[in-house]
Scaffold this active site. Structure first.
Site, PDB file in Angstrom:
ATOM      1  N   VAL A  23       0.838  -1.201   0.000  1.00  0.00           N
ATOM      2  CA  VAL A  23       0.000   0.000   0.000  1.00  0.00           C
ATOM      3  C   VAL A  23       0.868   1.245   0.000  1.00  0.00           C
ATOM      4  O   VAL A  23       0.638   2.198  -0.755  1.00  0.00           O
ATOM      5  CB  VAL A  23      -0.961  -0.010   1.208  1.00  0.00           C
ATOM      6  N   MET A  44      11.163  -1.976   8.048  1.00  0.00           N
ATOM      7  CA  MET A  44      11.700  -2.663   6.888  1.00  0.00           C
ATOM      8  C   MET A  44      10.844  -2.360   5.675  1.00  0.00           C
ATOM      9  O   MET A  44       9.685  -1.966   5.804  1.00  0.00           O
ATOM     10  CB  MET A  44      11.787  -4.179   7.130  1.00  0.00           C
ATOM     11  N   PRO A 226     -21.398  -6.197 -33.840  1.00  0.00           N
ATOM     12  CA  PRO A 226     -22.518  -7.029 -34.282  1.00  0.00           C
ATOM     13  C   PRO A 226     -23.843  -6.718 -33.606  1.00  0.00           C
ATOM     14  O   PRO A 226     -24.866  -7.257 -34.019  1.00  0.00           O
ATOM     15  CB  PRO A 226     -22.051  -8.437 -33.911  1.00  0.00           C
ATOM     16  N   ASP A 249     -27.061   2.406 -39.986  1.00  0.00           N
ATOM     17  CA  ASP A 249     -27.662   1.288 -40.691  1.00  0.00           C
ATOM     18  C   ASP A 249     -28.909   0.811 -39.948  1.00  0.00           C
ATOM     19  O   ASP A 249     -29.072   1.031 -38.743  1.00  0.00           O
ATOM     20  CB  ASP A 249     -26.673   0.125 -40.803  1.00  0.00           C
ATOM     21  N   LYS A 271     -30.349  -0.531 -45.216  1.00  0.00           N
ATOM     22  CA  LYS A 271     -30.248  -1.349 -46.428  1.00  0.00           C
ATOM     23  C   LYS A 271     -30.530  -2.773 -46.011  1.00  0.00           C
ATOM     24  O   LYS A 271     -29.693  -3.425 -45.384  1.00  0.00           O
ATOM     25  CB  LYS A 271     -28.853  -1.264 -47.034  1.00  0.00           C
ATOM     26  N   GLY A 302     -22.944  -1.404 -38.970  1.00  0.00           N
ATOM     27  CA  GLY A 302     -22.862  -2.654 -38.261  1.00  0.00           C
ATOM     28  C   GLY A 302     -21.540  -3.344 -38.542  1.00  0.00           C
ATOM     29  O   GLY A 302     -20.981  -3.236 -39.636  1.00  0.00           O
ATOM     30  N   GLY A 303     -21.012  -4.038 -37.546  1.00  0.00           N
ATOM     31  CA  GLY A 303     -19.741  -4.725 -37.726  1.00  0.00           C
ATOM     32  C   GLY A 303     -18.602  -3.760 -37.891  1.00  0.00           C
ATOM     33  O   GLY A 303     -18.413  -2.847 -37.087  1.00  0.00           O
ATOM     34  N   THR A 332     -16.086  -7.208 -36.401  1.00  0.00           N
ATOM     35  CA  THR A 332     -16.888  -7.708 -37.502  1.00  0.00           C
ATOM     36  C   THR A 332     -17.646  -8.965 -37.095  1.00  0.00           C
ATOM     37  O   THR A 332     -17.269  -9.677 -36.155  1.00  0.00           O
ATOM     38  CB  THR A 332     -16.002  -7.974 -38.736  1.00  0.00           C
ATOM     39  N   ALA A 333     -18.725  -9.270 -37.812  1.00  0.00           N
ATOM     40  CA  ALA A 333     -19.637 -10.337 -37.422  1.00  0.00           C
ATOM     41  C   ALA A 333     -18.957 -11.693 -37.331  1.00  0.00           C
ATOM     42  O   ALA A 333     -19.287 -12.503 -36.456  1.00  0.00           O
ATOM     43  CB  ALA A 333     -20.807 -10.404 -38.414  1.00  0.00           C
ATOM     44  N   MET A 384     -24.323 -12.534 -44.909  1.00  0.00           N
ATOM     45  CA  MET A 384     -25.539 -12.235 -45.671  1.00  0.00           C
ATOM     46  C   MET A 384     -25.892 -13.361 -46.641  1.00  0.00           C
ATOM     47  O   MET A 384     -26.221 -13.120 -47.805  1.00  0.00           O
ATOM     48  CB  MET A 384     -25.376 -10.902 -46.427  1.00  0.00           C
ATOM     49  N   GLY A 413     -26.315 -12.747 -34.032  1.00  0.00           N
ATOM     50  CA  GLY A 413     -25.126 -12.949 -33.215  1.00  0.00           C
ATOM     51  C   GLY A 413     -24.867 -11.833 -32.229  1.00  0.00           C
ATOM     52  O   GLY A 413     -24.957 -10.650 -32.564  1.00  0.00           O
TER      53      GLY A 413
END
Length: 479
Positions: A23, A44, A226, A249, A271, A302-303, A332-333, A384, A413
């Site tokens: 400490v 000491m 994801p 997205d 999309k 995403g991802g 990434t996924a 996809m 996922g």
């Protein structure tokens, strides 16, 4: 307010630490970083303090505590294991009008050591008045994740040019606007991108201009991962908190969007097959419109933006129109779905490579090198591909991939609704239809996918037996 917040300059000032254990060593390290002249007193010393003393970084008073040790010091830290001794040190300090901190004993202390976020010269100190130091440390961790590392070099730069900034902007209002520009504009962006010399030149140029610099818009391409908000990077979280506009997205989870700045404008540019579709040209125009209006724009994908995310096309467009940008990678996924299903994408005995493939575009799907994709001892991660499982299976089987090759098909996922379907390639389309697997889903194909049956740990496992001889236990044994 029971405590008076105070930042003390201890440079070359004598400080006493009583105690020789771990400490005490932690307290000494913090004091040395502050430039204090530290004396450690104890019968000491532990290994860490003994080494520090051997190198001459602290003075060492060997033996039992003496009241005279307090003579000439500015403050004292009592870090012994004896409360009666700590109480004696505190009492002696009170008589001599010294500030004393007794570790983990606020009742005996005249000052508290806060939890500190160090972005020197920026320091953020958090105190619970000694009531709950663990909670103060947890709060520090949360705040620290929001502080941009670029602030440290920015403050150092501002410190060096403070006199010139005050001379150039004598009016307080103008000076405040300049500091806002300094924080939000190209100087910080250049520091964040590790271009300190260019950042300094930008600052010098701004101080040389006759008019006040104006804020310029910029775009940050952010990978949201994801779906699980816990998988966002710290830089992604900071970008969400700095954004004026967020173009996201459709598959970005509400939990991720909830982490954004409350007054940021959120624009869905989804999309998704069979649903609302925003043309890429429209997204480009939206990025340009808001950036040219001086706004901080986050393009939330995403991802990862550069893995089947068309991030490269958006950077090309921004570069062609002179818009400043940066990229924040995301998980990434393929990585996330594999991890959440207990599937190693590589294995020294069964898969020496990984191929990331998208089945989203019909033209590119037909031009894939199926002979290469059908080779053994590799893992395929197909993005996809739910609507193309029949064609995918037919092509792989026709080019030599064994029908009993294991697969793991992961739907949603990393989200609470995650489902993992296991089986073999020959049964893939039928099993996916039987369990009504829907997009978004990622397919992992290869010997390593057999481990999902035993190593799966998240979400629902649609556990169906595999006929492949490589079992999850075999994979574990080989590892």
């Amino acid at each position: 307010m029971q405590l008076y917040p105070l930042f003390a300059d201890l440079t070359d000032r004598p400080v006493l630490v009583v105690g020789g254990g771990d400490v005490a060593a932690r307290k000494v390290a913090m004091l040395l970083r502050a430039g204090a002249k530290v004396t450690v007193g104890a019968p000491m010393l532990g290994p860490e303090l003994r080494e520090i003393a051997r190198r001459g970084r602290v003075a060492y008073r060997a033996g039992a505590y003496q009241s005279s040790w307090l003579d000439g010091v500015w403050l004292v830290i009592a870090a012994t294991r004896s409360r009666p001794l700590n109480a004696r040190i505190a009492a002696d300090g009170h008589v001599r009008q010294r500030l004393v901190n007794v570790v983990d004993d606020p009742a005996l202390s005249s000052f508290q050591v806060p939890a500190v976020i160090d972005r020197s010269p920026l320091l953020v100190a958090i105190s619970s008045s000694g009531a709950a130091p663990v909670l103060a440390r947890r709060l520090r961790e949360r705040i620290e994740s929001l502080i941009d590392p670029a602030l440290a070099p920015l403050l150092q730069l501002a410190q060096r040019y403070r006199a010139r900034i005050r001379a150039r902007y004598a009016d307080l209002g103008s000076r405040r606007r300049f500091y806002d520009w300094l924080h939000d504009g190209p100087v910080t962006a250049l520091l964040r991108a590790s271009h300190p010399l260019r950042a300094e030149k930008q600052l010098i140029a701004a101080l040389s201009e006759n008019s006040e610099p104006t804020s310029q818009g910029s775009v940050v391409l952010v990978g949201a991962g994801p779906g699980d908000p816990g998988l966002l990077t710290l830089r992604a979280l900071r970008a969400l908190n700095e954004a004026d506009v967020i173009l996201h997205d459709e598959l970005i989870s509400p939990q991720v969007l909830d982490l954004a700045r409350r007054d940021a404008v959120q624009i869905a540019v989804g999309k998704r097959g069979g649903g609302i579709h925003t043309a890429q040209d429209t997204i480009h125009l939206l990025l340009l419109e808001h950036a040219q209006a001086g706004r901080c724009v986050v393009r939330l994908k995403g991802g990862d933006p550069f893995v089947f995310g068309r991030g490269g096309e958006e950077l090309e467009y921004l570069r062609a129109h002179g818009i400043a940008y940066e990229v924040v990678p995301g998980i990434t996924a393929a990585l996330a779905c594999a991890a959440y299903s207990g599937v190693p994408l590589t294995h020294r005995d069964h898969a020496q490579s990984v191929r990331l493939v998208t089945a989203h575009c019909q033209h590119s799907f037909n031009t894939l090198d199926w002979a290469e994709l059908a080779r053994e001892r590799q893992t395929l991660a197909v993005y996809m591909g739910v609507s193309k499982l029949d064609e995918l299976t037919r092509q792989l089987l026709a080019h030599g991939r064994a029908a009993d090759t294991p697969f793991a098909l992961i739907e949603n996922g990393s989200l609470p609704s995650q489902r993992t379907l296991t089986g073999t390639l020959g049964d893939l389309p039928a099993l996916a239809a039987q369990h009504a697997i829907r997009a978004p889903a990622l397919l992992i194909l290869g010997e390593v996918a057999a481990s999902a049956a035993a190593s799966h740990w998240y979400g629902e496992l649609l556990d169906l037996p595999t006929r492949h001889p490589v079992t999850a236990n075999a994979l574990a044994d080989a590892a």
